[in-house]
Motif scaffolding. Structure first.
Motif, PDB file in Angstrom:
ATOM      1  N   THR A   1      43.183  79.084  59.523  1.00  0.00           N
ATOM      2  CA  THR A   1      43.212  78.456  58.202  1.00  0.00           C
ATOM      3  C   THR A   1      44.656  78.263  57.776  1.00  0.00           C
ATOM      4  N   GLY A   2      45.000  77.024  57.401  1.00  0.00           N
ATOM      5  CA  GLY A   2      46.355  76.728  56.948  1.00  0.00           C
ATOM      6  C   GLY A   2      46.345  76.245  55.508  1.00  0.00           C
ATOM      7  N   ILE A   3      47.408  76.540  54.780  1.00  0.00           N
ATOM      8  CA  ILE A   3      47.532  76.136  53.384  1.00  0.00           C
ATOM      9  C   ILE A   3      48.223  74.782  53.307  1.00  0.00           C
ATOM     10  N   ILE A   4      47.672  73.893  52.501  1.00  0.00           N
ATOM     11  CA  ILE A   4      48.208  72.543  52.363  1.00  0.00           C
ATOM     12  C   ILE A   4      49.698  72.585  52.026  1.00  0.00           C
ATOM     13  N   GLY A   5      50.484  71.793  52.762  1.00  0.00           N
ATOM     14  CA  GLY A   5      51.918  71.713  52.536  1.00  0.00           C
ATOM     15  C   GLY A   5      52.727  72.724  53.322  1.00  0.00           C
ATOM     16  N   SER A   6      52.064  73.681  53.956  1.00  0.00           N
ATOM     17  CA  SER A   6      52.771  74.715  54.705  1.00  0.00           C
ATOM     18  C   SER A   6      52.733  74.416  56.202  1.00  0.00           C
TER      19      SER A   6
ATOM     20  N   ILE B   1      51.024  70.511  56.653  1.00  0.00           N
ATOM     21  CA  ILE B   1      49.636  70.142  56.918  1.00  0.00           C
ATOM     22  C   ILE B   1      48.947  69.599  55.665  1.00  0.00           C
ATOM     23  N   SER B   2      47.915  68.794  55.898  1.00  0.00           N
ATOM     24  CA  SER B   2      47.126  68.189  54.827  1.00  0.00           C
ATOM     25  C   SER B   2      45.666  68.170  55.261  1.00  0.00           C
ATOM     26  N   PRO B   3      44.747  67.821  54.374  1.00  0.00           N
ATOM     27  CA  PRO B   3      43.334  67.801  54.742  1.00  0.00           C
ATOM     28  C   PRO B   3      43.012  66.919  55.948  1.00  0.00           C
ATOM     29  N   LYS B   4      43.799  65.883  56.188  1.00  0.00           N
ATOM     30  CA  LYS B   4      43.521  64.998  57.323  1.00  0.00           C
ATOM     31  C   LYS B   4      43.819  65.663  58.672  1.00  0.00           C
TER      32      LYS B   4
END
Length: 297
Positions: A23-28, A103-106
């Motif tokens: 699991t990655g956090i958006i923008g990180s 990273i982003s949802p895409k």
């Protein structure tokens, strides 16, 4: 010269189940691991390619110790990953862990690290490591407001900059019942989501409500309460996760039991340490003897 095997890999996808979940956090930045090669490792004998499931026209990242792949990468790397990938550790140690930046949802896909090994002059698949990437973001503390109009009162609960889409619960503290509400979601340019939830009830002299925004992916529960029976008539906010609340209550209960046990032991000790008397008649005299505490029955 670009290895023929790399061109072949553009059309190769080994159908195996993902064995890693991240699991990655958006923008990180998130790491996709691929560093479990067995046996003696000789870098020149290996080539690596990272692929995205279902994508056969381009790759995420690739590595070959013998060749400069700069021009090849410019032509064949998926545009969405240009300038956003790098190997985290030294490939010479057999570690091909890939870092994916911003990273982003895409980016939410299953990725495959395909390791090719030179066996008698021919590169074949040595192993494949699949990683299922989930993307998430923490929601902001809910903000509660209310407005009365005639015989009805409308409450609103807002929370923003989270991902994926949350669940929203309204609870009436009078009878601990769940209430029906409506949700409206909006998406920001970075892919994060904001939720606006409304609840309409019949006007009353006072009511205490709780709004909870749940992010299942991050096991996050943010709660805000509003109590219109208070003199200030203003909302109070509590954003402590539910599990944390339970742990705190459990700790308080445990401490209370220990305190009660200590008080009982002290009381018992004091009770048994009070001198007792024994009265015996000897002739016409009455003699009183004080027994040592250790001899008490």
């Amino acid at each position: 010269m670009v290895p023929k095997s790399f061109g072949f890999m553009m059309f190769l996808w080994v159908q195996t189940a993902a064995n890693i979940s991240v699991t990655g956090i958006i923008g990180s930045t998130v790491e996709l691991r691929c560093d479990e090669l067995n046996g003696t490792f000789i870098l020149n004998n290996f080539r690596v390619i990272w692929q995205k499931e279902g994508e056969i026209e381009c790759f995420v990242e690739t590595y070959d110790s013998d060749e400069d792949l700069t021009s090849y990468r410019m032509k064949n790397q998926c545009p969405d990953f240009t300038g956003r990938t790098r190997f985290n550790e030294e490939p010479k140690e057999g570690k091909f862990t890939l870092q994916l930046l911003k990273i982003s949802p895409k980016d939410e896909f299953t990725y495959s690290c395909v390791v090719l090994k030179n066996e008698k002059g021919k590169f074949t698949i040595h192993r494949e490591v699949k990683t299922n990437l989930k993307v998430a973001a923490n929601y902001s503390t809910p903000v509660l407001t209310h407005m009365s109009s005639g015989e009805e009162t409308t409450f609103s609960c807002t929370s923003s900059h989270g991902y994926p889409q949350p669940k929203v619960y309204w609870v009436n503290h009078t009878d601990i019942s769940l209430l029906n509400s409506t949700q409206h979601y909006t998406r920001a340019p970075d892919g994060t989501i904001s939720v606006f939830s409304t609840l309409t009830v019949k006007a009353a002299t006072g009511i205490k409500l709780e709004c909870t925004v749940e992010n299942e992916q991050l096991h996050q529960n943010l709660t805000a309460t509003i109590d219109t029976t208070s003199p200030e008539n203003s909302p109070s906010v509590d954003n402590t996760p539910s599990k944390t609340k339970g742990a705190v209550l459990g700790s308080v209960a445990a401490v209370s039991v220990v305190i009660l046990l200590i008080l009982y032991i002290v009381w018992k000790k004091r009770r048994t340490s009070v001198p007792k008397t024994y009265i015996a008649e000897h002739g016409l005299e009455r003699n009183t003897y004080t027994l040592p505490a250790a001899c008490h029955v």
